[in-house]
Enzyme design. Structure first.
Site, PDB file in Angstrom:
ATOM      1  N   HIS A 234      -3.481  -0.276   5.248  1.00  8.21           N
ATOM      2  CA  HIS A 234      -3.977   1.099   5.180  1.00  8.21           C
ATOM      3  C   HIS A 234      -4.069   1.623   3.739  1.00  8.21           C
ATOM      4  O   HIS A 234      -5.133   1.995   3.271  1.00  8.21           O
ATOM      5  CB  HIS A 234      -3.028   2.030   5.952  1.00  8.21           C
ATOM      6  CG  HIS A 234      -2.931   1.752   7.416  1.00  8.21           C
ATOM      7  ND1 HIS A 234      -3.978   1.895   8.300  1.00  8.21           N
ATOM      8  CD2 HIS A 234      -1.873   1.349   8.157  1.00  8.21           C
ATOM      9  CE1 HIS A 234      -3.567   1.590   9.523  1.00  8.21           C
ATOM     10  NE2 HIS A 234      -2.307   1.255   9.466  1.00  8.21           N
TER      11      HIS A 234
HETATM   12  O1  RIB Z   1      -1.406   5.854   9.307  1.00  7.58           O
HETATM   13  C1  RIB Z   1      -1.099   4.993   8.234  1.00  7.58           C
HETATM   14  C2  RIB Z   1      -0.395   5.727   7.146  1.00  7.58           C
HETATM   15  O2  RIB Z   1       0.855   6.212   7.613  1.00  7.58           O
HETATM   16  C3  RIB Z   1      -0.038   4.841   5.941  1.00  7.58           C
HETATM   17  O3  RIB Z   1      -0.021   5.628   4.781  1.00  7.58           O
HETATM   18  C4  RIB Z   1       1.337   4.363   6.265  1.00  7.58           C
HETATM   19  O4  RIB Z   1       2.088   4.030   5.091  1.00  7.58           O
HETATM   20  C5  RIB Z   1       1.923   5.595   6.904  1.00  7.58           C
HETATM   21  O5  RIB Z   1       2.352   6.458   5.867  1.00  7.58           O
END
Ligand code: RIB
Ligand code: CA
Length: 305
Positions: A234
């Site tokens: 992500h």
């Molecule tokens: O939904 C994914 C996000 O939420 C990423 O930033 C992960 O590290 C969590 O913080």
């Protein structure tokens, strides 16, 4: 080549660790500050994890501790995804580096106002610190070149049906940012859930260098996807959007954050068809070129020493 002045606001977090590590070594990036916030785990743990990463790479990049709770909601962490420590799987030891004495919001203000040129903010966590910065010190907005954030979704969520974790954690903070008038690029789940590493890449990075060995150890505890369906990278997508935007397809649109208390709480509602004729307030990532992303990922790792 002029470097991009960058501040990362983060809740490490295994996927955050990759984004922070790559940013530290990217030739186009001048990483000026890391600010931490409660999210994946408590702010004590996210701060400790940021210090562990800085120390692991022998870096002097300053780390400032931020908010321990969302603006209004109660924190619901995601330690089930990242482990109790937030970065389970690799023994970093206890960091000797110390956090800055001032709060992250003060460190953000000082760094922004002290920068010769506008700074790019890369929040990859709940937006609590940045929202407070804009409310306490609105003059700092003029020193922000743009916000490139990992968060939100143009479709379903990962925390609730409607909401992605970073926005769900602090919807009010997200609403403040999307109403701030500051240029925002949103890298949401539609893209980041496709930006995955498969078993093949994880095996490859394990022996590439010490950063790869560390990542592979963390990934063995990371539950953001699986080896079968791919591990979701992500947060590093936000960095990729800054330094390699051609990896993505984008659209300008109007995004509204749902702050109501119902089941849509935390949704990022993008009016992609501009049906409501609202002025656009953000650029959103629509898709990622997955194979090129994987090639980019491995190139980045090569230079992350
Ligand atoms: O939904 C994914 C996000 O939420 C990423 O930033 C992960 O590290 C969590 O913080
Ligand atoms: Ca994160």
């Amino acid at each position: 080549m002029r470097k991009i002045p960058l501040i990362i606001d983060t809740d490490p977090g295994i996927d955050d660790a990759v984004a922070i590590s790559f940013a530290m070594f990217h030739p186009k990036v001048d990483l000026k500050l890391i600010t931490t916030v409660a999210g994946n785990v408590s702010v004590d743990k996210t701060t400790e994890n940021a210090l562990k990463l800085v120390e692991f790479f022998g870096s002097d990049i300053p780390v400032a501790r931020g908010c321990q709770e969302p603006l209004l909601k109660t924190l619901e962490d995601s330690s089930e995804i990242h482990g109790e420590s937030g970065m389970d799987g690799f023994d970093f030891g206890t960091p000797t580096r110390k956090v800055l004495p001032e709060h992250a919001v003060e460190a953000l203000r000082k760094t922004l106002l002290g920068s010769e040129e506008p700074v790019t903010l890369m929040p990859i966590a709940a937006l609590t610190n940045i929202a407070l910065l804009f409310k306490l010190y609105p003059e700092t907005k003029s020193k922000v070149k743009e916000i490139v954030l990992m968060g939100g979704s143009l479709s379903r969520g990962n925390t609730t049906t409607a909401a992605e974790f970073n926005i769900f954690t602090d919807p009010e903070a997200a609403a403040i940012l999307f109403e701030s008038g500051v240029k925002i690029t949103m890298i949401g789940l539609d893209v980041t859930s496709r930006a995955v590493l498969m078993q093949k890449e994880v095996e490859q990075i394990k022996t590439m260098n010490r950063a790869g060995e560390m990542f592979a150890a963390l990934f063995s505890h990371y539950r953001g996807g699986s080896m079968k369906t791919g591990l979701k990278m992500h947060d590093v997508c936000a960095l990729a959007a800054i330094v390699e935007p051609e990896l993505f397809d984008f659209a300008d649109t109007f995004v509204e954050i749902e702050t109501g208390k119902g089941p849509a709480n935390g949704a990022t509602v993008a009016d992609l068809k501009m049906k409501y004729h609202r002025e656009t307030n953000s650029t959103v990532a629509l898709d990622v070129h997955v194979e090129k992303f994987r090639e980019w990922f491995l190139e980045m790792l090569e230079q992350t020493k």
